[in-house]
Scaffold this motif. Structure first.
Motif, PDB file in Angstrom:
ATOM      1  N   VAL A  96      71.360  93.932  84.166  1.00 35.85           N
ATOM      2  CA  VAL A  96      71.761  92.743  83.423  1.00 35.85           C
ATOM      3  C   VAL A  96      72.558  91.849  84.353  1.00 35.85           C
ATOM      4  O   VAL A  96      73.489  92.298  85.023  1.00 35.85           O
ATOM      5  N   GLY A  97      72.193  90.572  84.399  1.00 37.04           N
ATOM      6  CA  GLY A  97      72.896  89.596  85.212  1.00 37.04           C
ATOM      7  C   GLY A  97      73.665  88.622  84.349  1.00 37.04           C
ATOM      8  O   GLY A  97      73.098  87.985  83.457  1.00 37.04           O
ATOM      9  N   ASP A  98      74.966  88.513  84.622  1.00 34.61           N
ATOM     10  CA  ASP A  98      75.848  87.570  83.937  1.00 34.61           C
ATOM     11  C   ASP A  98      75.762  87.627  82.416  1.00 34.61           C
ATOM     12  O   ASP A  98      75.915  86.613  81.728  1.00 34.61           O
ATOM     13  N   LYS A  99      75.467  88.802  81.886  1.00 34.48           N
ATOM     14  CA  LYS A  99      75.408  89.042  80.436  1.00 34.48           C
ATOM     15  C   LYS A  99      74.397  88.142  79.729  1.00 34.48           C
ATOM     16  O   LYS A  99      74.530  87.844  78.553  1.00 34.48           O
ATOM     17  N   LYS A 100      73.349  87.732  80.489  1.00 35.85           N
ATOM     18  CA  LYS A 100      72.362  86.872  79.842  1.00 35.85           C
ATOM     19  C   LYS A 100      70.909  87.182  80.200  1.00 35.85           C
ATOM     20  O   LYS A 100      70.049  87.086  79.355  1.00 35.85           O
ATOM     21  N   GLU A 101      70.612  87.539  81.418  1.00 33.13           N
ATOM     22  CA  GLU A 101      69.231  87.841  81.797  1.00 33.13           C
ATOM     23  C   GLU A 101      69.130  89.326  82.109  1.00 33.13           C
ATOM     24  O   GLU A 101      70.007  89.883  82.774  1.00 33.13           O
ATOM     25  N   THR A 124      63.895  89.582  79.887  1.00 31.57           N
ATOM     26  CA  THR A 124      64.198  88.512  78.946  1.00 31.57           C
ATOM     27  C   THR A 124      65.526  87.838  79.276  1.00 31.57           C
ATOM     28  O   THR A 124      66.367  88.405  79.960  1.00 31.57           O
ATOM     29  N   ASP A 125      65.684  86.639  78.756  1.00 33.93           N
ATOM     30  CA  ASP A 125      66.963  85.941  78.827  1.00 33.93           C
ATOM     31  C   ASP A 125      67.552  85.773  77.427  1.00 33.93           C
ATOM     32  O   ASP A 125      68.389  84.915  77.181  1.00 33.93           O
ATOM     33  N   ASN A 126      67.145  86.648  76.522  1.00 33.77           N
ATOM     34  CA  ASN A 126      67.661  86.657  75.157  1.00 33.77           C
ATOM     35  C   ASN A 126      69.099  87.186  75.173  1.00 33.77           C
ATOM     36  O   ASN A 126      69.334  88.332  75.574  1.00 33.77           O
ATOM     37  N   LEU A 127      70.043  86.367  74.746  1.00 32.68           N
ATOM     38  CA  LEU A 127      71.459  86.740  74.811  1.00 32.68           C
ATOM     39  C   LEU A 127      71.806  87.915  73.903  1.00 32.68           C
ATOM     40  O   LEU A 127      72.630  88.752  74.263  1.00 32.68           O
ATOM     41  N   ALA A 128      71.188  87.983  72.734  1.00 33.93           N
ATOM     42  CA  ALA A 128      71.459  89.103  71.827  1.00 33.93           C
ATOM     43  C   ALA A 128      71.009  90.418  72.453  1.00 33.93           C
ATOM     44  O   ALA A 128      71.696  91.439  72.341  1.00 33.93           O
ATOM     45  N   TYR A 129      69.871  90.396  73.143  1.00 34.52           N
ATOM     46  CA  TYR A 129      69.386  91.607  73.799  1.00 34.52           C
ATOM     47  C   TYR A 129      70.301  91.987  74.968  1.00 34.52           C
ATOM     48  O   TYR A 129      70.625  93.160  75.161  1.00 34.52           O
ATOM     49  N   ALA A 130      70.766  90.992  75.726  1.00 34.78           N
ATOM     50  CA  ALA A 130      71.700  91.263  76.823  1.00 34.78           C
ATOM     51  C   ALA A 130      72.994  91.859  76.278  1.00 34.78           C
ATOM     52  O   ALA A 130      73.549  92.791  76.875  1.00 34.78           O
ATOM     53  N   ASP A 131      73.477  91.365  75.145  1.00 28.81           N
ATOM     54  CA  ASP A 131      74.674  91.935  74.514  1.00 28.81           C
ATOM     55  C   ASP A 131      74.452  93.394  74.141  1.00 28.81           C
ATOM     56  O   ASP A 131      75.332  94.235  74.336  1.00 28.81           O
ATOM     57  N   TYR A 132      73.277  93.693  73.592  1.00 30.98           N
ATOM     58  CA  TYR A 132      72.937  95.076  73.234  1.00 30.98           C
ATOM     59  C   TYR A 132      72.957  95.966  74.484  1.00 30.98           C
ATOM     60  O   TYR A 132      73.556  97.042  74.482  1.00 30.98           O
ATOM     61  N   LEU A 133      72.323  95.509  75.559  1.00 28.21           N
ATOM     62  CA  LEU A 133      72.298  96.300  76.791  1.00 28.21           C
ATOM     63  C   LEU A 133      73.696  96.461  77.370  1.00 28.21           C
ATOM     64  O   LEU A 133      74.062  97.545  77.846  1.00 28.21           O
TER      65      LEU A 133
END
Length: 154
Positions: A96-101, A124-133
């Motif tokens: 995960v990069g910068d909590k977004k991609e 993906t660059d889905n922010l909700a998915y990055a938050d989950y990861l």
């Protein structure tokens, strides 16, 4: 922007990881099998992480630390990456990069991982998915052991 893309090979996942690291400004987190760390080093991803760190960024990672991979893990520690060890590593991966991609595995067979192997990963660059990861990573990070300690024990 990544949108939502399925990645189907080890080589392509390394290319995606390289792009994510290169575009990051402040933080990279990863959970990778140690085999992938060798490939990351060979394909210049470690150098890109070093540049991020030199520019004030932070890189944290979780893997399984063993004698076989001690050298590559030591190299990551030497450039300033924070690395932790988990015994129960199951073969999933994420970056995960910068909590977004992000890129994360859907399927990965670790029996004999090579550059030619097929895998299934979600980029993906889905922010909700990055938050989950990120929440998954932070949970694992808290229970993982500092890789420096494991390397000293080896």
């Amino acid at each position: 922007m990544a949108g939502k893309i399925i990645v189907e090979s080890v080589t392509d996942s390394l290319a995606v990881g390289s792009n994510i690291i290169e575009s990051a400004k402040s933080e990279i987190v990863w959970l990778l099998p140690p085999e992938m760390l060798i490939f990351a080093s060979q394909f210049g991803l470690t150098d890109k992480c070093k540049t991020l760190i030199e520019n004030g960024g932070r890189v944290r990672g979780i893997t399984r630390v063993t004698k076989t991979y001690a050298k590559v893990i030591g190299e990551l520690l030497d450039i300033g990456e924070e690395v932790r060890h988990v015994d129960r590593y199951q073969g999933a991966f994420m970056l995960v990069g910068d909590k977004k991609e992000s890129i994360s595995s859907i399927y990965l067979d670790l029996k004999a991982l090579s550059l030619d192997d097929q895998l299934r990963a979600f980029w993906t660059d889905n922010l909700a998915y990055a938050d989950y990861l990120m929440s998954t990573f932070e949970f694992e990070w808290e229970s993982a052991v500092d890789a420096k300690k494991i390397l000293q024990e080896l």
